[in-house]
Design a protein around this motif. Structure first.
Motif, PDB file in Angstrom:
ATOM      1  N   ASP A   1      -5.674   4.245   5.067  1.00 30.53           N
ATOM      2  CA  ASP A   1      -6.312   4.071   6.382  1.00 30.53           C
ATOM      3  C   ASP A   1      -7.784   4.456   6.304  1.00 30.53           C
ATOM      4  OD1 ASP A   1      -3.872   3.351   7.430  1.00 30.53           O
ATOM      5  OD2 ASP A   1      -3.462   5.300   8.334  1.00 30.53           O
ATOM      6  N   LEU A   2      -8.041   5.574   5.626  1.00 27.93           N
ATOM      7  CA  LEU A   2      -9.422   6.075   5.523  1.00 27.93           C
ATOM      8  C   LEU A   2     -10.295   5.081   4.764  1.00 27.93           C
ATOM      9  CD1 LEU A   2     -11.303   8.735   5.917  1.00 27.93           C
ATOM     10  CD2 LEU A   2     -10.943   8.942   3.463  1.00 27.93           C
ATOM     11  N   PHE A   3      -9.767   4.556   3.648  1.00 25.04           N
ATOM     12  CA  PHE A   3     -10.569   3.631   2.838  1.00 25.04           C
ATOM     13  C   PHE A   3     -10.877   2.351   3.631  1.00 25.04           C
ATOM     14  CE2 PHE A   3      -8.185   5.637  -0.973  1.00 25.04           C
ATOM     15  CZ  PHE A   3      -9.048   6.723  -0.942  1.00 25.04           C
ATOM     16  N   HIS A   4      -9.889   1.891   4.386  1.00 30.76           N
ATOM     17  CA  HIS A   4     -10.142   0.702   5.210  1.00 30.76           C
ATOM     18  C   HIS A   4     -11.211   1.013   6.262  1.00 30.76           C
ATOM     19  CE1 HIS A   4      -9.468  -3.052   7.313  1.00 30.76           C
ATOM     20  NE2 HIS A   4      -9.439  -2.351   8.433  1.00 30.76           N
ATOM     21  N   GLN A   5     -11.092   2.204   6.878  1.00 31.76           N
ATOM     22  CA  GLN A   5     -12.087   2.596   7.885  1.00 31.76           C
ATOM     23  C   GLN A   5     -13.482   2.689   7.269  1.00 31.76           C
ATOM     24  OE1 GLN A   5     -11.638   3.720  11.662  1.00 31.76           O
ATOM     25  NE2 GLN A   5     -13.392   2.571  10.947  1.00 31.76           N
ATOM     26  N   ALA A   6     -13.572   3.208   6.045  1.00 32.36           N
ATOM     27  CA  ALA A   6     -14.866   3.315   5.360  1.00 32.36           C
ATOM     28  C   ALA A   6     -15.461   1.927   5.123  1.00 32.36           C
ATOM     29  CB  ALA A   6     -14.685   4.046   4.025  1.00 32.36           C
TER      30      ALA A   6
ATOM     31  N   LEU B   1     -21.140   2.112  -0.189  1.00 25.91           N
ATOM     32  CA  LEU B   1     -19.873   2.537   0.426  1.00 25.91           C
ATOM     33  C   LEU B   1     -18.842   1.417   0.365  1.00 25.91           C
ATOM     34  CD1 LEU B   1     -18.169   4.585   1.925  1.00 25.91           C
ATOM     35  CD2 LEU B   1     -19.250   3.890   4.068  1.00 25.91           C
ATOM     36  N   GLN B   2     -19.274   0.185   0.563  1.00 24.72           N
ATOM     37  CA  GLN B   2     -18.348  -0.956   0.461  1.00 24.72           C
ATOM     38  C   GLN B   2     -17.697  -1.015  -0.918  1.00 24.72           C
ATOM     39  OE1 GLN B   2     -20.520  -4.532   1.533  1.00 24.72           O
ATOM     40  NE2 GLN B   2     -19.396  -4.729   3.444  1.00 24.72           N
ATOM     41  N   ILE B   3     -18.526  -0.853  -1.953  1.00 25.51           N
ATOM     42  CA  ILE B   3     -18.025  -0.893  -3.340  1.00 25.51           C
ATOM     43  C   ILE B   3     -17.021   0.226  -3.572  1.00 25.51           C
ATOM     44  CG2 ILE B   3     -18.692  -0.584  -5.770  1.00 25.51           C
ATOM     45  CD1 ILE B   3     -21.443  -1.925  -4.930  1.00 25.51           C
ATOM     46  N   THR B   4     -17.383   1.442  -3.120  1.00 16.91           N
ATOM     47  CA  THR B   4     -16.499   2.608  -3.302  1.00 16.91           C
ATOM     48  C   THR B   4     -15.179   2.409  -2.572  1.00 16.91           C
ATOM     49  OG1 THR B   4     -18.420   4.070  -3.448  1.00 16.91           O
ATOM     50  CG2 THR B   4     -16.314   5.121  -2.969  1.00 16.91           C
ATOM     51  N   ALA B   5     -15.248   1.942  -1.306  1.00 14.83           N
ATOM     52  CA  ALA B   5     -14.044   1.790  -0.480  1.00 14.83           C
ATOM     53  C   ALA B   5     -13.090   0.751  -1.056  1.00 14.83           C
ATOM     54  CB  ALA B   5     -14.438   1.435   0.947  1.00 14.83           C
ATOM     55  N   LYS B   6     -13.635  -0.296  -1.693  1.00 12.21           N
ATOM     56  CA  LYS B   6     -12.796  -1.374  -2.229  1.00 12.21           C
ATOM     57  C   LYS B   6     -12.263  -1.077  -3.634  1.00 12.21           C
ATOM     58  CE  LYS B   6     -15.036  -5.146   0.332  1.00 12.21           C
ATOM     59  NZ  LYS B   6     -15.925  -6.308   0.231  1.00 12.21           N
ATOM     60  N   ALA B   7     -12.891  -0.122  -4.330  1.00 18.64           N
ATOM     61  CA  ALA B   7     -12.510   0.149  -5.727  1.00 18.64           C
ATOM     62  C   ALA B   7     -11.077   0.657  -5.816  1.00 18.64           C
ATOM     63  CB  ALA B   7     -13.469   1.177  -6.324  1.00 18.64           C
ATOM     64  N   PRO B   8     -10.230   0.035  -6.668  1.00 18.96           N
ATOM     65  CA  PRO B   8      -8.841   0.501  -6.803  1.00 18.96           C
ATOM     66  C   PRO B   8      -8.768   1.806  -7.594  1.00 18.96           C
ATOM     67  CG  PRO B   8      -9.279  -1.297  -8.326  1.00 18.96           C
ATOM     68  CD  PRO B   8     -10.529  -1.121  -7.527  1.00 18.96           C
ATOM     69  N   VAL B   9      -7.931   2.735  -7.133  1.00 17.62           N
ATOM     70  CA  VAL B   9      -7.744   4.005  -7.861  1.00 17.62           C
ATOM     71  C   VAL B   9      -6.267   4.343  -7.914  1.00 17.62           C
ATOM     72  CG1 VAL B   9     -10.010   5.038  -7.365  1.00 17.62           C
ATOM     73  CG2 VAL B   9      -8.157   5.317  -5.724  1.00 17.62           C
TER      74      VAL B   9
ATOM     75  N   LEU C   1       0.848  -1.199   0.000  1.00 16.56           N
ATOM     76  CA  LEU C   1       0.000   0.000   0.000  1.00 16.56           C
ATOM     77  C   LEU C   1       0.875   1.238   0.000  1.00 16.56           C
ATOM     78  CD1 LEU C   1      -2.563  -1.112   2.732  1.00 16.56           C
ATOM     79  CD2 LEU C   1      -2.767  -1.345   0.262  1.00 16.56           C
ATOM     80  N   LYS C   2       0.631   2.103  -0.915  1.00 14.54           N
ATOM     81  CA  LYS C   2       1.404   3.343  -0.948  1.00 14.54           C
ATOM     82  C   LYS C   2       0.728   4.357  -0.035  1.00 14.54           C
ATOM     83  CE  LYS C   2       3.280   6.863  -3.973  1.00 14.54           C
ATOM     84  NZ  LYS C   2       3.227   7.492  -5.294  1.00 14.54           N
TER      85      LYS C   2
ATOM     86  N   ALA D   1      -7.778  11.118  -8.652  1.00 12.98           N
ATOM     87  CA  ALA D   1      -8.679   9.978  -8.430  1.00 12.98           C
ATOM     88  C   ALA D   1      -8.741   9.608  -6.952  1.00 12.98           C
ATOM     89  CB  ALA D   1      -8.219   8.785  -9.253  1.00 12.98           C
ATOM     90  N   ILE D   2      -7.599   9.654  -6.274  1.00 13.68           N
ATOM     91  CA  ILE D   2      -7.561   9.317  -4.839  1.00 13.68           C
ATOM     92  C   ILE D   2      -8.374  10.329  -4.047  1.00 13.68           C
ATOM     93  CG2 ILE D   2      -6.056   9.227  -2.802  1.00 13.68           C
ATOM     94  CD1 ILE D   2      -3.908   7.952  -4.647  1.00 13.68           C
ATOM     95  N   PHE D   3      -8.180  11.628  -4.364  1.00 12.34           N
ATOM     96  CA  PHE D   3      -8.936  12.654  -3.637  1.00 12.34           C
ATOM     97  C   PHE D   3     -10.440  12.511  -3.878  1.00 12.34           C
ATOM     98  CE2 PHE D   3     -10.955  16.861  -3.433  1.00 12.34           C
ATOM     99  CZ  PHE D   3     -10.749  17.121  -2.078  1.00 12.34           C
ATOM    100  N   THR D   4     -10.810  12.204  -5.125  1.00  9.23           N
ATOM    101  CA  THR D   4     -12.240  11.999  -5.452  1.00  9.23           C
ATOM    102  C   THR D   4     -12.802  10.844  -4.633  1.00  9.23           C
ATOM    103  OG1 THR D   4     -11.841  12.805  -7.692  1.00  9.23           O
ATOM    104  CG2 THR D   4     -13.865  11.549  -7.333  1.00  9.23           C
ATOM    105  N   LYS D   5     -12.014   9.787  -4.483  1.00  6.29           N
ATOM    106  CA  LYS D   5     -12.477   8.628  -3.703  1.00  6.29           C
ATOM    107  C   LYS D   5     -12.628   9.005  -2.219  1.00  6.29           C
ATOM    108  CE  LYS D   5     -11.320   3.841  -2.520  1.00  6.29           C
ATOM    109  NZ  LYS D   5     -10.453   2.682  -2.786  1.00  6.29           N
ATOM    110  N   VAL D   6     -11.692   9.775  -1.708  1.00 10.13           N
ATOM    111  CA  VAL D   6     -11.784  10.260  -0.317  1.00 10.13           C
ATOM    112  C   VAL D   6     -13.076  11.048  -0.129  1.00 10.13           C
ATOM    113  CG1 VAL D   6     -10.789  11.872   1.366  1.00 10.13           C
ATOM    114  CG2 VAL D   6      -9.297  10.311   0.134  1.00 10.13           C
ATOM    115  N   ASP D   7     -13.309  11.984  -1.047  1.00  8.05           N
ATOM    116  CA  ASP D   7     -14.497  12.839  -0.985  1.00  8.05           C
ATOM    117  C   ASP D   7     -15.780  11.996  -1.025  1.00  8.05           C
ATOM    118  OD1 ASP D   7     -15.633  15.618  -1.146  1.00  8.05           O
ATOM    119  OD2 ASP D   7     -16.441  14.825  -3.017  1.00  8.05           O
ATOM    120  N   THR D   8     -15.821  11.019  -1.935  1.00  3.75           N
ATOM    121  CA  THR D   8     -17.009  10.158  -2.076  1.00  3.75           C
ATOM    122  C   THR D   8     -17.237   9.325  -0.822  1.00  3.75           C
ATOM    123  OG1 THR D   8     -16.529  10.023  -4.455  1.00  3.75           O
ATOM    124  CG2 THR D   8     -18.119   8.447  -3.568  1.00  3.75           C
ATOM    125  N   CYS D   9     -16.158   8.747  -0.267  1.00  4.86           N
ATOM    126  CA  CYS D   9     -16.286   7.928   0.952  1.00  4.86           C
ATOM    127  C   CYS D   9     -16.859   8.751   2.101  1.00  4.86           C
ATOM    128  CB  CYS D   9     -14.924   7.358   1.363  1.00  4.86           C
ATOM    129  SG  CYS D   9     -14.409   5.938   0.376  1.00  4.86           S
TER     130      CYS D   9
END
Length: 790
Positions: free
Chosen positions: A643-648, A691-699, A573-574, A704-712
Motif C-alpha cells: 500500500d505504501l509503495f503504491h501511495q509513494a 521516487l517513482q523509480i524507487t517505488a516501482k523497483a521490485p524487492v 502481492l504479498k 530489502a523491503i524495510f530499506t525500500k520503505v525507509d527510502t520512500c
C-alpha cells in the motif's frame, strides 16, 4: 512453531490474562474444577492464568500455542479414524513439543543470566518441558495398523490427561513469561537508577572538564534507557500507557539538550541566580519524567496513591449516551439520580468553556442554551421513563423512544459546539503566534543587555503561556480518545514549564549579553517552545480526524489499489506489515514528515483562492504524506508495505503534475521573478522521478523491503520540504503579480532575496530536524568535544 518463535521476544514483556480472542480459541465447554479438568466432561478445556496480557510480544507467543493445543483438545471423537486424522493429531502434538523446546531454551538462557530468578524460572521451564513431552506421548497415535487394545495410553483413551498436560503447559509458559517480564522491568528501573545517579553528579560538578567526562557517561546511559523504554513502548497494548510513555520519553529527549546548555551556562556564570533557576528546572522535569516511566512499567505510583485521570467532556457524553440508550434494553438497570448526576458533571465541565476569557460571547451563549436544553430533555426523559416503570411496561414505549432520541441529539449538538469552540480557539491562537515575535524580541533584548526589554516581553510570553495552557485544557475535553487526551496534557505541561524557563534563560543572557553559551541556551529553550507549537497543529488535525470519523485519512485524496480500478492483481502481492521494531526505527522519520505536512497546510491556508491548482495539488500531496506518516505508526488506510509503495508512486506522479502547474504559473511572471521558482521546480521534478523509480523497483526479503520503505519516506520528506518552500514563494509572487508590481523588481534585489532564501532554507531544515526532539541522544554524545573549545 508459533510458540517457539515468540519465545525469543517474550523476554520483552508480560503479565498475562488470556484475552477474549485467545480464550475463545482455547475452549469451549465445561466448568473447570480446581485441577482445571471438567468434572462433567472431558471433551473441552478452559484456561485462565488470572493474569492480564499487557504486551504484544506475550500475546504473539501464547496465542499460537493456545491455538495448537485447542486443535488437539477439541478434535471430534469419531468411531472410525482415518490415517489423515491420526497423522494430523500426531503432527500437531509434535509441533507443540518442539515449540515448547525452543521456548524453554530461551527461558533457561534468561534464567542463567539472572541469578535472583534462576530457581523460579528453572522450575517453570521444567514444568513446561514435562507437559510438552506428555502431550507428544499422548498424541503419538501411530497409524491404523496398531490395535487400540495394546494398552497404550493415547489422546483417545485419556482425554483428561491431555487437558491436564495442556493446562500445566500454558500455566508454566505463562509463568516463564511473567518472570521474564519482571526482568525487563528490573532492567528499566536499573537503567533509570544509573541515569539518576549520574544526574546527581552532573548537578554538583564544578569544572568544564569534569562535566564533559560525566556528561559523556550520562549520554551513553540515556541512550540505553531510550532503547529499553522504546522497546517497552512499542510492546505495550494499552494505548493510554503507550501515550504516557511516549510523552515521558519526549520530555527526556528534549531535556537532554536543555540540561547540556543550562549546565554549561551555570558553569560559565556560577553566581547568576537566573542561570541556577533555569538549570534546576531542567533537572526537576527530567526526574519527574523518569519517575513517570517507572510508574508506567510497574503499574504503581511512588506514593502509593491511585491515579485519578481528569474526566473529559467527550468521555462523559459518551458514557451518558450509553446509559440513556441502554434504557431500550432494560428500564430498571440504573436510577434516575445516577443519570441526572452524570449530566450534571458534564455541564459542570462545560464551565471551563463558558468561564474562559477566550470564548466568544456568541459561543458562550450557545453553550449555555444547549446546556439548558439538555437539562430540559433529561427531565422529560425521566418523566416518561418513570411512567413506563409505573405501568410495568416490558417493551419500550413510543414516547420513551422519542425522548431517548431527543436527549441524545441534544448532547450531540452540545458536543459539536464544544468541539467547534475549542478548535477555532486553537487555530486562531496558533496563527497569532506563528511569527514567534515575542521569542525574537526576547532574544534581541537579551543580546542587547536590555533588562527592561526582557521584563516587558517576559510578561507577554507569560500571557501567551496562560492562553496556551487554557487552550490545551479545552482541547483535552474534545480530544475524543485517551491517547490524545494524554497528548493534550503533555502539551499543557510543556507550555507551563517551558515558559518560565525561557524567561530565566533570557534574564541570564541580558545579565551576560556577550556570553555565547547563554545565547545558545536561550535558543534551545525557544526551539522547544516553537516545536510544541508545531506539534499543536498536528494534534489539532488528529483531534479533528477523530471527531469527523476519519482517523486514518485527512481528505479524500488517497489513492489505493482497489479491485477493478487499477491494473493490479491483488492476489499476487504479498501483504507485508512493519513489525514493532521496524516501526520504532522509522518513527522518527515519520514524525518529521508529520511536522512538514503541518507547515504545508499552514501555507495553503493563507491563500484566498482555495480552488487554485497550486493549492489543490499542495493539499493533495500533504494529505498523501500524512497518510504515509500514519503508516509509520501502524495506523490509517495504508495497511501493508505494498500500500505504501503504491501511495509513494501516486505521490511522485502528483509531484510531477504540480511541477507542470508551477511551470505554467512561472510563465506569467516577470523575468526577474522566475529563476527562484524554476530552481525549485527542477528539484521537484528530479525528486519525483527518483521516487517513482524507487517505488516501482521490485524487492524481496524483510531487510530489502524495510530499506525500500525507509527510502520512500525519506524521498517523500525531501519533496515535502521543497513544497513547503515553494508555496510561500508562489503566494508572494501571486499577490505581487495581481498588484501589478512585477516590473518593479531589479536583478540586484532578486540576488539579495535569493541569499536570504538560502538562509531560510537552512533554518527550515534545521527546524524540521530539531523540532520533534532537538537532536538524537547519540548525536549529543558524539559531539561532546565541542564543549572543551567553548
Amino acid at each position: 512453531g508459533g510458540g517457539g518463535g515468540g519465545g525469543g521476544s517474550s523476554s520483552r514483556g508480560v503479565e498475562v490474562r488470556v484475552p477474549g480472542s485467545a480464550r475463545r480459541a482455547m475452549a469451549t465447554s465445561p466448568c473447570s474444577s480446581s485441577s482445571g479438568v471438567s468434572s462433567s466432561s472431558s471433551s473441552g478445556f478452559s484456561f485462565d492464568s488470572g493474569l492480564e496480557i499487557k504486551t504484544r510480544s506475550v500475546e504473539q507467543t501464547l496465542v499460537p500455542l493456545v491455538s495448537q493445543i485447542t486443535t488437539l483438545i477439541n478434535h471430534k471423537d469419531k468411531p472410525k479414524k482415518s490415517d489423515k486424522t491420526l497423522q494430523a493429531i500426531q503432527r500437531v502434538g509434535q509441533a507443540v513439543n518442539q515449540a515448547v523446546g525452543r521456548f524453554i531454551t530461551v527461558g533457561e538462557a534468561i534464567a542463567n543470566e539472572n541469578r535472583e530468578l534462576k530457581e523460579e524460572l528453572s522450575v517453570a521451564c521444567s514444568e513446561a518441558k514435562r507437559a510438552g513431552e506428555t502431550i507428544a506421548q499422548l498424541t503419538d497415535v501411530g497409524s491404523l495398523d496398531q490395535p487400540e487394545s495394546d494398552g497404550r495410553v493415547t489422546i483417545f483413551t485419556d482425554k483428561t490427561g491431555v487437558v491436564k498436560a495442556a493446562r500445566l503447559l500454558l500455566s508454566s509458559v505463562t509463568k516463564v513469561l511473567v518472570l521474564a517480564d519482571r526482568i525487563v522491568i528490573k532492567q528499566i528501573i536499573s537503567s533509570r537508577n544509573k541515569v539518576l545517579a549520574t544526574m546527581e553528579q552532573l548537578e554538583k560538578v564544578g569544572s568544564f572538564q569534569e562535566f564533559v567526562q560525566i556528561f559523556s557517561q550520562f549520554g551513553n546511559e540515556m541512550v540505553e534507557f531510550a532503547h529499553l523504554t522504546g522497546d517497552r513502548q512499542n510492546d505495550l497494548k494499552d494505548e493510554r500507557k503507550k501515550a504516557k510513555m511516549a510523552a515521558a520519553r519526549a520530555v527526556l529527549e528534549k531535556c537532554t539538550m536543555m540540561l547540556l546548555t543550562a549546565s554549561k551556562t551555570c558553569l560559565r556564570h556560577p553566581d547568576c541566580e537566573s542561570a541556577r533557576v533555569n538549570k534546576e528546572g531542567v533537572f526537576h522535569r527530567m526526574r519527574m519524567a523518569l519517575e513517570q516511566v517507572v510508574e508506567i512499567v510497574t503499574d504503581t505510583r511512588a506514593n502509593g496513591e491511585v491515579e485519578v485521570a481528569p474526566v473529559s467532556i467527550f468521555t462523559g457524553i459518551k458514557e451518558f449516551k450509553s446509559k440513556v440508550e441502554g434504557l431500550r434494553e432494560n428500564l430498571y438497570f440504573l436510577s434516575k439520580e445516577s443519570l441526572s448526576l452524570m449530566l450534571e458533571l458534564i455541564l459542570e465541565h462545560t464551565e471551563d468553556f463558558t468561564d474562559s476569557a477566550y470564548t466568544s460571547h456568541e459561543c458562550r451563549e450557545r453553550i449555555l442554551e444547549l446546556s439548558k436544553q439538555a437539562k430540559t430533555e433529561l427531565e422529560q426523559l425521566i418523566s416518561v421513563w418513570m411512567q413506563a416503570q409505573t405501568q410495568k411496561a416490558k417493551d419500550i414505549t413510543e414516547d420513551l423512544e422519542l425522548s431517548i432520541l431527543k436527549t441524545c441529539q441534544c448532547v450531540d449538538e452540545l458536543k459539536k459546539e464544544l468541539h467547534s469552540a475549542a478548535t477555532v480557539l486553537v487555530t486562531d491562537l496558533l496563527k497569532s503566534h506563528a511569527d514567534h515575535m515575542v521569542l525574537k524580541a526576547l532574544k534581541i533584548a537579551g543580546v542587547e543587555g536590555n533588562l527592561e526589554g526582557v521584563a516587558e516581553y517576559a510578561c507577554k510570553l507569560s500571557e501567551q503561556k496562560e492562553q496556551l495552557v487554557e487552550i490545551c485544557r479545552l482541547l483535552r475535553h474534545v480530544s475524543g480518545t485517551e491517547p490524545l487526551e494524554i497528548t493534550c496534557m503533555h502539551a499543557e505541561d510543556t507550555f507551563r514549564v517551558t515558559g518560565p524557563q525561557i524567561i530565566s534563560a533570557a534574564e541570564t543572557l541580558a545579565l551576560h549579553p556577550s556570553s555565547k553559551i547563554a545565547k545558545e541556551n536561550l535558543a534551545v529553550f525557544c526551539e522547544a517552545w516553537e516545536s510544541q507549537l508545531s506539534d499543536m497543529s498536528v494534534l489539532l488535525r488528529e483531534i479533528n480526524d477523530v471527531f469527523e470519523g476519519r482517523r486514518g485519512e485527512k481528505r479524500a485524496y488517497l489513492s489505493l489499489p482497489r479491485p477493478g480500478k487499477h491494473n493490479v492483481s491483488l492476489k499476487t502481492l504479498k501483504p507485508v506489515k512493519l513489525d514493532g521494531e521496524e516501526q520504532g526505527k522509522i518513527a522518527k522519520l515519520g514524525l518529521e514528515l508529520r511536522l512538514l505536512t503541518s507547515d504545508v497546510d499552514s501555507e495553503t491556508e493563507k491563500w484566498e483562492d482555495q480552488e487554485s491548482e497550486i493549492v489543490r495539488h499542495g493539499q493533495s500531496m500533504s494529505s498523501m504524506a500524512y497518510s504515509m506518516y500514519l503508516f509509520t505508526r501502524g495506523e490509517g488506510l495504508l495497511k501493508t508495505t505494498q500500500d505504501l509503495f503504491h501511495q509513494a508512486e501516486v505521490f511522485a506522479t502528483a509531484g510531477l503534475k504540480l511541477s507542470a502547474v508551477l511551470h505554467a504559473f512561472s510563465n506569467q511572471l516577470e523575468d526577474d521573478d522566475k529563476p527562484l521558482l524554476l530552481v525549485e521546480i527542477d528539484k521537484l521534478i528530479s525528486m519525483s522521478q527518483q521516487l517513482q523509480i524507487t517505488a516501482k523497483a521490485p524487492v524481496q526479503g524483510k531487510i530489502a523491503i524495510f530499506t525500500k520503505v525507509d527510502t520512500c519516506i525519506q524521498k517523500t520528506r525531501s519533496m515535502i520540504i521543497v513544497l513547503a518552500r515553494v508555496l510561500p514563494v508562489c503566494y508572494r509572487l501571486q499577490r505581487k503579480h495581481k498588484a501589478g508590481n512585477g516590473s518593479l523588481r531589479s536583478p540586484r534585489a532578486w540576488k539579495a532575496n535569493r541569499l536570504q532564501t538560502v538562509t531560510n532554507d537552512d533554518s527550515l531544515d534545521g527546524k524540521t530536524v530539531e523540532a520533534f526532539g532537538v537532536k538524537s541522544l547519540e548525536h549529543h554524545v558524539a559531539n561532546l568535544t565541542f564543549l572543551e573549545s567553548k
